[in-house]
Write a protein that holds these residues in place. Structure first.
Motif, mmCIF file in Angstrom:
data_model
loop_
_atom_site.group_PDB
_atom_site.id
_atom_site.type_symbol
_atom_site.label_atom_id
_atom_site.label_comp_id
_atom_site.label_asym_id
_atom_site.label_seq_id
_atom_site.Cartn_x
_atom_site.Cartn_y
_atom_site.Cartn_z
ATOM 1 N N ILE A 114 0.856 -1.187 0.000
ATOM 2 C CA ILE A 114 0.000 0.000 0.000
ATOM 3 C C ILE A 114 0.894 1.240 0.000
ATOM 4 O O ILE A 114 1.723 1.407 0.898
ATOM 5 C CB ILE A 114 -0.901 0.029 1.250
ATOM 6 C CG1 ILE A 114 -1.620 -1.307 1.452
ATOM 7 C CG2 ILE A 114 -1.876 1.190 1.177
ATOM 8 C CD1 ILE A 114 -2.666 -1.616 0.462
ATOM 9 N N ASN A 115 0.717 2.114 -0.979
ATOM 10 C CA ASN A 115 1.472 3.366 -1.023
ATOM 11 C C ASN A 115 0.822 4.389 -0.090
ATOM 12 O O ASN A 115 -0.285 4.861 -0.349
ATOM 13 C CB ASN A 115 1.512 3.924 -2.449
ATOM 14 C CG ASN A 115 2.498 3.180 -3.325
ATOM 15 O OD1 ASN A 115 3.350 2.440 -2.839
ATOM 16 N ND2 ASN A 115 2.392 3.367 -4.636
ATOM 17 N N ILE A 116 1.523 4.727 0.998
ATOM 18 C CA ILE A 116 1.000 5.610 2.031
ATOM 19 C C ILE A 116 1.607 7.008 1.893
ATOM 20 O O ILE A 116 2.816 7.151 1.694
ATOM 21 C CB ILE A 116 1.340 5.079 3.442
ATOM 22 C CG1 ILE A 116 0.796 3.651 3.643
ATOM 23 C CG2 ILE A 116 0.848 6.031 4.528
ATOM 24 C CD1 ILE A 116 -0.659 3.553 3.940
ATOM 25 N N ALA A 117 0.765 8.028 2.057
ATOM 26 C CA ALA A 117 1.246 9.410 2.167
ATOM 27 C C ALA A 117 0.872 9.945 3.541
ATOM 28 O O ALA A 117 -0.281 9.820 3.958
ATOM 29 C CB ALA A 117 0.628 10.280 1.079
ATOM 30 N N ILE A 118 1.837 10.521 4.239
ATOM 31 C CA ILE A 118 1.575 11.118 5.552
ATOM 32 C C ILE A 118 1.442 12.630 5.377
ATOM 33 O O ILE A 118 2.291 13.280 4.771
ATOM 34 C CB ILE A 118 2.679 10.770 6.562
ATOM 35 C CG1 ILE A 118 2.561 9.301 6.983
ATOM 36 C CG2 ILE A 118 2.594 11.677 7.794
ATOM 37 C CD1 ILE A 118 3.524 8.880 8.065
ATOM 38 N N VAL A 119 0.362 13.162 5.941
ATOM 39 C CA VAL A 119 0.063 14.587 5.855
ATOM 40 C C VAL A 119 0.201 15.199 7.244
ATOM 41 O O VAL A 119 -0.508 14.808 8.165
ATOM 42 C CB VAL A 119 -1.371 14.804 5.322
ATOM 43 C CG1 VAL A 119 -1.679 16.291 5.213
ATOM 44 C CG2 VAL A 119 -1.551 14.101 3.985
ATOM 45 N N GLY A 120 1.128 16.147 7.395
ATOM 46 C CA GLY A 120 1.408 16.738 8.702
ATOM 47 C C GLY A 120 2.536 15.989 9.372
ATOM 48 O O GLY A 120 2.437 14.788 9.628
ATOM 49 N N LEU A 121 3.644 16.702 9.640
ATOM 50 C CA LEU A 121 4.871 16.006 10.060
ATOM 51 C C LEU A 121 5.350 16.402 11.449
ATOM 52 O O LEU A 121 6.523 16.275 11.765
ATOM 53 C CB LEU A 121 5.978 16.266 9.020
ATOM 54 C CG LEU A 121 5.665 15.792 7.594
ATOM 55 C CD1 LEU A 121 6.774 16.192 6.647
ATOM 56 C CD2 LEU A 121 5.439 14.286 7.571
ATOM 57 N N ALA B 104 -3.370 5.649 -0.130
ATOM 58 C CA ALA B 104 -4.003 6.053 1.121
ATOM 59 C C ALA B 104 -3.254 7.221 1.744
ATOM 60 O O ALA B 104 -2.034 7.340 1.595
ATOM 61 C CB ALA B 104 -4.027 4.874 2.104
ATOM 62 N N VAL B 105 -3.994 8.062 2.455
ATOM 63 C CA VAL B 105 -3.371 9.165 3.186
ATOM 64 C C VAL B 105 -3.605 8.969 4.682
ATOM 65 O O VAL B 105 -4.664 8.503 5.102
ATOM 66 C CB VAL B 105 -3.906 10.539 2.740
ATOM 67 C CG1 VAL B 105 -3.547 10.816 1.291
ATOM 68 C CG2 VAL B 105 -5.404 10.668 2.950
ATOM 69 N N HIS B 106 -2.592 9.323 5.451
ATOM 70 C CA HIS B 106 -2.682 9.313 6.917
ATOM 71 C C HIS B 106 -2.547 10.765 7.362
ATOM 72 O O HIS B 106 -1.482 11.357 7.270
ATOM 73 C CB HIS B 106 -1.579 8.438 7.510
ATOM 74 C CG HIS B 106 -1.612 8.352 8.996
ATOM 75 N ND1 HIS B 106 -0.868 7.437 9.711
ATOM 76 C CD2 HIS B 106 -2.301 9.057 9.933
ATOM 77 C CE1 HIS B 106 -1.083 7.607 11.004
ATOM 78 N NE2 HIS B 106 -1.951 8.579 11.159
ATOM 79 N N ILE B 107 -3.675 11.344 7.808
ATOM 80 C CA ILE B 107 -3.765 12.776 8.109
ATOM 81 C C ILE B 107 -3.418 13.036 9.564
ATOM 82 O O ILE B 107 -4.005 12.457 10.477
ATOM 83 C CB ILE B 107 -5.184 13.289 7.790
ATOM 84 C CG1 ILE B 107 -5.476 13.135 6.283
ATOM 85 C CG2 ILE B 107 -5.360 14.736 8.237
ATOM 86 C CD1 ILE B 107 -6.940 13.339 5.915
ATOM 87 N N ASN B 108 -2.437 13.929 9.781
ATOM 88 C CA ASN B 108 -2.018 14.325 11.134
ATOM 89 C C ASN B 108 -1.977 15.845 11.258
ATOM 90 O O ASN B 108 -1.134 16.396 11.967
ATOM 91 C CB ASN B 108 -0.643 13.749 11.456
ATOM 92 C CG ASN B 108 -0.626 12.241 11.465
ATOM 93 O OD1 ASN B 108 -0.985 11.614 12.446
ATOM 94 N ND2 ASN B 108 -0.221 11.647 10.349
ATOM 95 N N SER B 109 -2.886 16.501 10.546
ATOM 96 C CA SER B 109 -2.931 17.962 10.539
ATOM 97 C C SER B 109 -3.704 18.476 11.760
ATOM 98 O O SER B 109 -4.299 17.686 12.503
ATOM 99 C CB SER B 109 -3.593 18.427 9.241
ATOM 100 O OG SER B 109 -4.863 17.844 9.113
ATOM 101 N N PRO B 110 -3.736 19.794 11.987
ATOM 102 C CA PRO B 110 -4.509 20.342 13.106
ATOM 103 C C PRO B 110 -5.991 19.967 13.022
ATOM 104 O O PRO B 110 -6.547 19.800 11.927
ATOM 105 C CB PRO B 110 -4.300 21.854 12.961
ATOM 106 C CG PRO B 110 -2.983 21.995 12.285
ATOM 107 C CD PRO B 110 -2.920 20.838 11.323
ATOM 108 N N ILE B 111 -6.617 19.865 14.170
ATOM 109 C CA ILE B 111 -8.004 19.417 14.277
ATOM 110 C C ILE B 111 -8.969 20.139 13.322
ATOM 111 O O ILE B 111 -9.795 19.481 12.679
ATOM 112 C CB ILE B 111 -8.503 19.530 15.741
ATOM 113 C CG1 ILE B 111 -7.851 18.431 16.595
ATOM 114 C CG2 ILE B 111 -10.016 19.431 15.834
ATOM 115 C CD1 ILE B 111 -8.147 18.547 18.082
#
Length: 372
Positions: free
Chosen positions: A5-12, A68-75
């Protein structure tokens, strides 16, 4: 899905914790990262050897290679970014909470139905070792009949940035709602909540939320069970505590009052002094692929100045991060809903939103929408 699965992480910020987990997961490919600050984007990309880098989220979503994206941005960004990703054909994992309104929770549930894409709210507590321990006791029948559930999340958030000051306590309630709802896959039907005490005026004025503590009772649908959860964020003297307790007819589990002390297991029908016994909860790394087991006991931020506040105060989130990533990736590989899925995530998130409304109305009973 046979390929990785190609994952993109958003917010570091907090999101960087997951980069090496996905890099080592046998079924994942840590494909791309996204951060508005290009200097930080490149620093993280260089540190972890990630070539695909985006400073524009909309551009990332146009990349056909990203699964797929894994979102870790502000609420405040969670709902908008989740909806954009789902309609761009990406599966979504998102840090808590799902959204900040019932309307946006429903939009995400509907988007999953329309697109056929998967959604998982990355609730740390339901993959923490304490929860996995209690879940094991429950599934083995050692608790007997579960009679009551309780959870707390207390934290001093003075000094946190941006949108945190003065935040209503229950607006970020998934860490205590998740475990009481998730243990037996229950669905919250209605909630009643009371506010207690007041925070200082300059904080209370930001969200028109005066309460120092919000304390809620949750009634579960098609069940004889209810749960009690309470939260505080400002002007309450308390060490950080994310606790989860369950009371059964045979055994009950109570969280320690002080971090790093042993929890307590009560066993019925023993001589009174022998009923309680202290337990050291085991780690559950054995449930994971060998390549990512080490991440249950250490994080990326091994140097103090880089340690993310939520990770430091949260005691490493109970070793949950590799379990979360593994559940998300495995669900996509197996073409099944992850836990918690969109409807469950919406239910958990909405408990907190409606609990705060209830507190403002003096404890009025608030019914949850049907997200199924």
């Amino acid at each position: 899905m046979s390929k990785q699965i190609n994952i993109a992480i958003v917010g570091l910020g907090f999101g960087a914790e997951f980069i090496p987990i996905y890099q080592r997961h046998p079924d994942a490919n840590m494909f791309a990262i996204c951060q508005r600050n290009k200097e930080k984007l490149n620093a993280i990309g260089d540190a972890f050897g990630i070539e695909k880098r985006y400073s524009d989220y909309d551009e990332l979503l146009k990349d056909p290679e990203i699964d797929a994206v894994h979102i870790n941005s502000p609420i405040p960004n969670h709902a908008e970014q989740t909806l954009k990703a789902l309609y761009a054909g990406k599966d979504v994992a998102c840090t808590v909470p799902m959204a900040t309104s019932l309307e946006d929770c429903m939009k995400i549930v509907d988007a999953c139905k329309e697109t056929g894409k998967k959604y998982m709210m990355m609730e740390t507590v339901v993959y923490a070792r304490e929860f996995l321990y209690v879940k094991e006791l429950y599934e083995k029948g050692e608790l007997g009949k579960v009679q009551f559930l309780k959870a707390t999340h207390q934290q001093d958030m003075d000094g946190w940035p941006d949108y945190w000051p003065g935040l209503p306590p229950m607006h970020y309630a998934t860490h205590c709602v998740g475990p009481v709802t998730g243990l037996m896959k229950l669905e919250a039907e209605y909630v009643s909540c009371f506010g207690s005490g007041t925070i200082r005026k300059e904080l209370a004025d930001i969200h028109n939320s005066p309460f120092a503590v919000e304390s809620a009772h949750i009634k579960f649908k098609d069940s004889d069970l209810s749960a009690h959860v309470y939260r505080s964020l400002f002007d309450v003297a308390r060490q950080y505590r994310e606790s989860f307790e369950v009371y059964g007819s045979k055994k009950s589990f109570e969280w320690s009052l002080i971090e790093d002390e042993e929890h307590v297991l009560h066993t019925a029908k023993l001589p009174e002094p022998e009923i309680p016994s202290k337990v050291r909860v085991p780690d559950y790394a054995h449930l994971l692929p060998e390549e990512i087991r080490s991440f249950t006991t250490k994080g990326v931020y091994d140097v103090e100045e880089n340690e993310h506040l939520s990770f430091a105060q949260g005691g490493g989130h109970g070793g949950s991060h590799p379990h979360l990533a593994h559940e998300f990736v495995t669900a996509l590989k197996e073409d099944r809903d992850p836990f918690p899925n969109a409807a469950q995530s919406a239910n958990w998130t909405s408990v907190g939103i409606l609990a705060h409304e209830s507190a403002l109305k003096g404890g009025e009973k608030m019914y949850l929408p049907d997200f199924n």
